[in-house]
Design a protein around this motif. Sequence first.
Motif, PDB file in Angstrom:
ATOM      1  N   LEU A   6      -5.313  -2.218  -3.923  1.00  0.00           N
ATOM      2  CA  LEU A   6      -5.618  -1.578  -2.456  1.00  0.00           C
ATOM      3  C   LEU A   6      -4.459  -0.663  -2.171  1.00  0.00           C
ATOM      4  CD1 LEU A   6      -6.687  -4.877  -0.748  1.00  0.00           C
ATOM      5  CD2 LEU A   6      -8.075  -2.894  -1.330  1.00  0.00           C
ATOM      6  N   ILE A   7      -3.311  -0.902  -2.694  1.00  0.00           N
ATOM      7  CA  ILE A   7      -2.362   0.057  -2.118  1.00  0.00           C
ATOM      8  C   ILE A   7      -2.484   1.272  -2.995  1.00  0.00           C
ATOM      9  CG2 ILE A   7       0.249   0.602  -2.434  1.00  0.00           C
ATOM     10  CD1 ILE A   7       0.516  -2.354  -1.606  1.00  0.00           C
ATOM     11  N   GLY A   8      -2.878   1.398  -4.226  1.00  0.00           N
ATOM     12  CA  GLY A   8      -3.153   2.230  -5.185  1.00  0.00           C
ATOM     13  C   GLY A   8      -3.985   3.185  -4.544  1.00  0.00           C
ATOM     14  N   GLU A   9      -5.207   2.828  -3.877  1.00  0.00           N
ATOM     15  CA  GLU A   9      -6.244   3.439  -3.301  1.00  0.00           C
ATOM     16  C   GLU A   9      -5.851   4.105  -2.017  1.00  0.00           C
ATOM     17  OE1 GLU A   9      -9.496   0.717  -3.302  1.00  0.00           O
ATOM     18  OE2 GLU A   9      -9.547   0.397  -5.337  1.00  0.00           O
ATOM     19  N   GLY A  10      -4.664   3.898  -1.576  1.00  0.00           N
ATOM     20  CA  GLY A  10      -4.335   4.478  -0.159  1.00  0.00           C
ATOM     21  C   GLY A  10      -4.330   3.569   1.021  1.00  0.00           C
ATOM     22  N   ASN A  11      -4.475   2.355   0.647  1.00  0.00           N
ATOM     23  CA  ASN A  11      -4.753   1.385   1.705  1.00  0.00           C
ATOM     24  C   ASN A  11      -3.112   0.415   1.783  1.00  0.00           C
ATOM     25  OD1 ASN A  11      -4.951  -0.677   3.659  1.00  0.00           O
ATOM     26  ND2 ASN A  11      -6.764  -1.726   2.952  1.00  0.00           N
ATOM     27  N   TYR A  12      -2.227   1.347   2.635  1.00  0.00           N
ATOM     28  CA  TYR A  12      -0.818   0.720   2.454  1.00  0.00           C
ATOM     29  C   TYR A  12      -0.567  -0.266   3.406  1.00  0.00           C
ATOM     30  CZ  TYR A  12      -0.435   5.239   0.037  1.00  0.00           C
ATOM     31  OH  TYR A  12      -0.452   6.494  -0.565  1.00  0.00           O
ATOM     32  N   ASP A  13      -1.554  -0.669   4.222  1.00  0.00           N
ATOM     33  CA  ASP A  13      -1.403  -1.932   5.114  1.00  0.00           C
ATOM     34  C   ASP A  13      -1.539  -3.379   4.602  1.00  0.00           C
ATOM     35  OD1 ASP A  13      -0.390  -0.355   7.192  1.00  0.00           O
ATOM     36  OD2 ASP A  13      -2.644   0.250   7.573  1.00  0.00           O
ATOM     37  N   GLN A  14      -0.742  -3.741   3.471  1.00  0.00           N
ATOM     38  CA  GLN A  14      -0.952  -4.968   2.970  1.00  0.00           C
ATOM     39  C   GLN A  14       0.257  -5.781   3.226  1.00  0.00           C
ATOM     40  OE1 GLN A  14      -3.860  -5.375   1.180  1.00  0.00           O
ATOM     41  NE2 GLN A  14      -4.409  -3.588   1.901  1.00  0.00           N
ATOM     42  N   ASP A  15       0.040  -7.045   3.552  1.00  0.00           N
ATOM     43  CA  ASP A  15       1.051  -7.970   3.806  1.00  0.00           C
ATOM     44  C   ASP A  15       1.494  -8.547   2.548  1.00  0.00           C
ATOM     45  OD1 ASP A  15       2.842  -9.799   4.879  1.00  0.00           O
ATOM     46  OD2 ASP A  15       1.097 -11.153   5.615  1.00  0.00           O
ATOM     47  N   LEU A  16       2.762  -8.134   2.113  1.00  0.00           N
ATOM     48  CA  LEU A  16       3.275  -8.539   0.559  1.00  0.00           C
ATOM     49  C   LEU A  16       4.551  -9.603   1.010  1.00  0.00           C
ATOM     50  CD1 LEU A  16       3.338  -5.107  -0.871  1.00  0.00           C
ATOM     51  CD2 LEU A  16       1.827  -6.884  -1.278  1.00  0.00           C
ATOM     52  N   SER A  17       4.724 -10.034   2.331  1.00  0.00           N
ATOM     53  CA  SER A  17       5.791 -10.811   2.727  1.00  0.00           C
ATOM     54  C   SER A  17       5.788 -12.380   2.106  1.00  0.00           C
ATOM     55  CB  SER A  17       5.732 -11.126   4.093  1.00  0.00           C
ATOM     56  OG  SER A  17       4.795 -11.690   4.754  1.00  0.00           O
ATOM     57  N   HIS A  18       4.497 -12.704   1.877  1.00  0.00           N
ATOM     58  CA  HIS A  18       4.400 -13.978   1.364  1.00  0.00           C
ATOM     59  C   HIS A  18       4.941 -14.012  -0.287  1.00  0.00           C
ATOM     60  CE1 HIS A  18       0.890 -11.855  -0.228  1.00  0.00           C
ATOM     61  NE2 HIS A  18       0.633 -12.466  -1.067  1.00  0.00           N
ATOM     62  N   LEU A  19       5.197 -12.838  -0.912  1.00  0.00           N
ATOM     63  CA  LEU A  19       5.717 -12.824  -2.098  1.00  0.00           C
ATOM     64  C   LEU A  19       7.171 -12.740  -2.347  1.00  0.00           C
ATOM     65  CD1 LEU A  19       3.253  -9.796  -3.563  1.00  0.00           C
ATOM     66  CD2 LEU A  19       3.081 -12.508  -3.963  1.00  0.00           C
ATOM     67  N   GLN A  33      10.149  -7.478  -3.260  1.00  0.00           N
ATOM     68  CA  GLN A  33      10.632  -6.684  -2.257  1.00  0.00           C
ATOM     69  C   GLN A  33      10.875  -5.240  -2.293  1.00  0.00           C
ATOM     70  OE1 GLN A  33      14.625  -8.659  -2.141  1.00  0.00           O
ATOM     71  NE2 GLN A  33      14.182 -10.275  -0.371  1.00  0.00           N
ATOM     72  N   VAL A  34      11.056  -5.043  -3.493  1.00  0.00           N
ATOM     73  CA  VAL A  34      11.217  -3.653  -3.898  1.00  0.00           C
ATOM     74  C   VAL A  34      10.246  -2.733  -3.855  1.00  0.00           C
ATOM     75  CG1 VAL A  34      11.647  -1.850  -5.728  1.00  0.00           C
ATOM     76  CG2 VAL A  34      13.216  -4.078  -5.175  1.00  0.00           C
ATOM     77  N   PHE A  35       8.955  -3.438  -4.219  1.00  0.00           N
ATOM     78  CA  PHE A  35       7.699  -2.939  -4.117  1.00  0.00           C
ATOM     79  C   PHE A  35       7.145  -2.777  -2.740  1.00  0.00           C
ATOM     80  CE2 PHE A  35       2.881  -3.104  -4.258  1.00  0.00           C
ATOM     81  CZ  PHE A  35       2.573  -2.121  -5.303  1.00  0.00           C
TER      82      PHE A  35
END
Length: 94
Positions: A6-19, A33-35
């Motif tokens: 999704l991020i690769g398609e331009g949808n940057y509003d992804q919640d990655l905090s669980h990772l 964290q770096v990603f």
Amino acid sequence: TKAAELIGEGNYDQDLSHLSSGRFTDEIGTLAQVFSLMVGKVKEREQKLQKQLQALKIEIDESKSQKQVKQIVETDFFQNLRAQAKEMRQQSKP
């Protein structure tokens, strides 16, 4: 993986905090964290570029308008109208 797609398609509003919420304390957690940081910077950069593009479009539109006005003003028809208007103003002066 889905979030990365999704991020690769331009949808940057992804919640990655669980990772990176302590679940992974190894290289995977660090990578998450770096990603996440990288996604924020890319989103910010893209928004800045979009604003610059919009400003350029406005500048180009203004330039086109000025060119069109110049073309109209330089026509014989417009020059004749201008001369007639000047003559009419002079005639109407007391």
